[in-house]
Write a protein that holds these residues in place. Structure first.
Motif, PDB file in Angstrom:
ATOM      1  N   LEU A  94      -0.885  21.166  17.980  1.00  0.00           N
ATOM      2  CA  LEU A  94       0.189  19.634  17.959  1.00  0.00           C
ATOM      3  C   LEU A  94      -0.402  19.031  18.917  1.00  0.00           C
ATOM      4  N   GLY A  95      -1.277  19.377  19.694  1.00  0.00           N
ATOM      5  CA  GLY A  95      -1.793  18.606  20.934  1.00  0.00           C
ATOM      6  C   GLY A  95      -3.516  18.575  20.951  1.00  0.00           C
ATOM      7  N   SER A  96      -4.164  18.119  19.847  1.00  0.00           N
ATOM      8  CA  SER A  96      -5.624  18.462  19.033  1.00  0.00           C
ATOM      9  C   SER A  96      -5.601  17.886  18.281  1.00  0.00           C
ATOM     10  N   LEU A  97      -4.590  17.070  17.385  1.00  0.00           N
ATOM     11  CA  LEU A  97      -5.225  16.197  15.947  1.00  0.00           C
ATOM     12  C   LEU A  97      -4.345  14.652  16.253  1.00  0.00           C
ATOM     13  N   PRO A  98      -5.191  14.062  15.588  1.00  0.00           N
ATOM     14  CA  PRO A  98      -4.531  12.796  15.664  1.00  0.00           C
ATOM     15  C   PRO A  98      -3.051  12.014  14.719  1.00  0.00           C
ATOM     16  N   GLN A 137       0.871  -1.101  -0.321  1.00  0.00           N
ATOM     17  CA  GLN A 137      -0.019  -0.085   0.237  1.00  0.00           C
ATOM     18  C   GLN A 137       0.636   1.415   0.079  1.00  0.00           C
ATOM     19  N   PRO A 138       0.511   2.086  -0.446  1.00  0.00           N
ATOM     20  CA  PRO A 138       1.564   3.991  -0.520  1.00  0.00           C
ATOM     21  C   PRO A 138       1.037   4.061   0.625  1.00  0.00           C
ATOM     22  N   PHE A 139       2.706   5.328   0.829  1.00  0.00           N
ATOM     23  CA  PHE A 139       2.318   5.671   2.507  1.00  0.00           C
ATOM     24  C   PHE A 139       1.673   6.634   2.241  1.00  0.00           C
ATOM     25  N   VAL A 140       0.753   6.986   3.292  1.00  0.00           N
ATOM     26  CA  VAL A 140      -0.356   8.277   3.454  1.00  0.00           C
ATOM     27  C   VAL A 140       0.226   9.105   4.451  1.00  0.00           C
ATOM     28  N   CYS A 141       0.827  11.071   4.225  1.00  0.00           N
ATOM     29  CA  CYS A 141       1.261  11.168   4.370  1.00  0.00           C
ATOM     30  C   CYS A 141       0.508  12.350   4.634  1.00  0.00           C
ATOM     31  N   GLN A 142       0.254  13.710   5.287  1.00  0.00           N
ATOM     32  CA  GLN A 142      -0.703  14.505   5.853  1.00  0.00           C
ATOM     33  C   GLN A 142       0.602  15.874   6.251  1.00  0.00           C
ATOM     34  N   ILE A 143       0.381  16.893   5.231  1.00  0.00           N
ATOM     35  CA  ILE A 143       0.271  18.095   5.527  1.00  0.00           C
ATOM     36  C   ILE A 143      -0.264  19.010   5.727  1.00  0.00           C
ATOM     37  N   VAL A 144      -0.805  19.462   7.173  1.00  0.00           N
ATOM     38  CA  VAL A 144      -1.756  20.109   7.887  1.00  0.00           C
ATOM     39  C   VAL A 144      -1.361  21.356   8.843  1.00  0.00           C
ATOM     40  N   GLY A 145      -1.858  22.493   8.597  1.00  0.00           N
ATOM     41  CA  GLY A 145      -1.894  23.682   9.589  1.00  0.00           C
ATOM     42  C   GLY A 145      -3.011  24.633   8.968  1.00  0.00           C
ATOM     43  N   TYR A 146      -2.847  25.562   9.271  1.00  0.00           N
ATOM     44  CA  TYR A 146      -4.107  26.761   9.398  1.00  0.00           C
ATOM     45  C   TYR A 146      -3.354  27.472   8.051  1.00  0.00           C
ATOM     46  N   LYS A 147      -4.261  28.310   7.421  1.00  0.00           N
ATOM     47  CA  LYS A 147      -4.006  29.081   6.031  1.00  0.00           C
ATOM     48  C   LYS A 147      -2.593  29.936   6.225  1.00  0.00           C
ATOM     49  N   ILE A 196      -1.293  14.451   1.165  1.00  0.00           N
ATOM     50  CA  ILE A 196      -2.596  15.200   1.561  1.00  0.00           C
ATOM     51  C   ILE A 196      -2.263  16.241   2.308  1.00  0.00           C
ATOM     52  N   GLU A 197      -2.639  17.598   1.352  1.00  0.00           N
ATOM     53  CA  GLU A 197      -2.714  18.748   2.596  1.00  0.00           C
ATOM     54  C   GLU A 197      -4.362  19.410   2.476  1.00  0.00           C
ATOM     55  N   GLY A 198      -4.667  18.893   4.147  1.00  0.00           N
ATOM     56  CA  GLY A 198      -5.390  19.457   4.537  1.00  0.00           C
ATOM     57  C   GLY A 198      -5.943  18.250   5.480  1.00  0.00           C
ATOM     58  N   PHE A 199      -7.639  17.798   4.968  1.00  0.00           N
ATOM     59  CA  PHE A 199      -8.393  17.031   6.442  1.00  0.00           C
ATOM     60  C   PHE A 199      -7.440  16.646   7.840  1.00  0.00           C
ATOM     61  N   LYS A 200      -7.611  17.937   7.892  1.00  0.00           N
ATOM     62  CA  LYS A 200      -6.495  17.522   9.540  1.00  0.00           C
ATOM     63  C   LYS A 200      -7.190  16.507  10.523  1.00  0.00           C
ATOM     64  N   GLU A 201      -8.243  15.883  10.796  1.00  0.00           N
ATOM     65  CA  GLU A 201      -8.633  14.993  11.566  1.00  0.00           C
ATOM     66  C   GLU A 201      -8.456  13.795  11.061  1.00  0.00           C
ATOM     67  N   ALA A 202      -8.410  13.467   9.725  1.00  0.00           N
ATOM     68  CA  ALA A 202      -8.295  12.146   9.320  1.00  0.00           C
ATOM     69  C   ALA A 202      -7.101  11.883   9.949  1.00  0.00           C
ATOM     70  N   PRO A 203      -6.815  10.020   9.788  1.00  0.00           N
ATOM     71  CA  PRO A 203      -5.943   9.788  10.954  1.00  0.00           C
ATOM     72  C   PRO A 203      -4.362   8.646  10.451  1.00  0.00           C
ATOM     73  N   PHE A 204      -4.265   9.384  10.413  1.00  0.00           N
ATOM     74  CA  PHE A 204      -2.946   9.868   9.044  1.00  0.00           C
ATOM     75  C   PHE A 204      -1.244  10.039   9.452  1.00  0.00           C
ATOM     76  N   PRO A 205      -0.468   9.878   9.628  1.00  0.00           N
ATOM     77  CA  PRO A 205       0.888  10.675  10.134  1.00  0.00           C
ATOM     78  C   PRO A 205       0.971  12.003   9.292  1.00  0.00           C
ATOM     79  N   LYS A 206       1.077  12.797  10.171  1.00  0.00           N
ATOM     80  CA  LYS A 206       0.786  14.221   9.731  1.00  0.00           C
ATOM     81  C   LYS A 206       1.762  15.269  10.527  1.00  0.00           C
ATOM     82  N   LEU A 207       2.813  15.756   9.450  1.00  0.00           N
ATOM     83  CA  LEU A 207       3.263  17.184   9.848  1.00  0.00           C
ATOM     84  C   LEU A 207       2.541  18.546   9.602  1.00  0.00           C
ATOM     85  N   VAL A 208       2.576  19.041  10.984  1.00  0.00           N
ATOM     86  CA  VAL A 208       1.405  19.770  11.346  1.00  0.00           C
ATOM     87  C   VAL A 208       2.228  21.452  11.089  1.00  0.00           C
TER      88      VAL A 208
END
Length: 174
Positions: A127-131, A9-19, A104-116
């Motif tokens: 950092l303390g509120s997202l999964p 399976q592909p590795f899924v990684c999110q990049i999230v943050g405010y605007k 993935i850019e966005g979808f903050k609440e999704a359950p994938f490893p993310k860089l914030v």
């Protein structure tokens, strides 16, 4: 005889943050590095404001204006599918199951490893509120504060796209 071959399976990684925190810039830099390393990468971007990829005068625009709710256009080297509906993140990830990595850019609440992305002090609440927070990417004047406040969390600077890409690459290789 039928073989049950396990497909990676592909590795899924999110990049999230405010605007305006640098999500797109970081994603583009990481994407370029991964691509240069020979990886096939897909991107899924969340847009909270709506968007339009088609333009007046094109055949596909005319099809959509006439009532088509799904349109595909295919050439020798590109395929685009436009649908007049929202698609779920799991469905979109499933469409890209042959890639090495899905950024993935966005979808903050999704359950994938993310860089914030952290641009200012008010952003640290993410950092303390997202999964599944795997690390923080900080603007220069926030790096030390985040390192002190979130000891043990991997922290990159906005200039560290190479390091962030290597972290992702390690997970692609599994």
């Amino acid at each position: 005889m039928r073989h049950n071959r396990k497909v990676k399976q592909p590795f899924v990684c999110q990049i999230v943050g405010y605007k305006n925190t640098g999500k797109t810039s970081l994603l583009a830099s990481v994407l370029s590095i991964l691509k240069a390393g020979g990886h096939r990468v897909a991107v899924i971007k969340h847009d909270a404001h709506g968007f339009d990829m088609d333009h007046p005068g094109t055949d596909t625009y005319k099809h959509r204006e006439a009532g088509a709710e799904g349109i595909a256009i295919v050439s020798a080297g590109r395929t685009a599918v436009l649908e007049e509906r929202a698609a779920g993140l799991d469905e979109l990830i499933g469409r890209f199951d042959t890639y090495d990595c899905i950024l993935i850019e966005g979808f903050k609440e999704a359950p994938f490893p993310k860089l914030v992305m952290i641009k200012e002090a008010g952003d640290t609440g993410l950092l303390g509120s997202l999964p599944c927070v795997a690390g923080a990417v900080c603007w220069p004047d926030m790096t030390e504060q985040v390192r002190r406040q979130f000891a043990g969390l991997t922290v990159y600077g906005t200039e560290d796209a190479e390091r962030a890409a290597r972290w992702i690459e390690e997970r692609i290789k599994g």
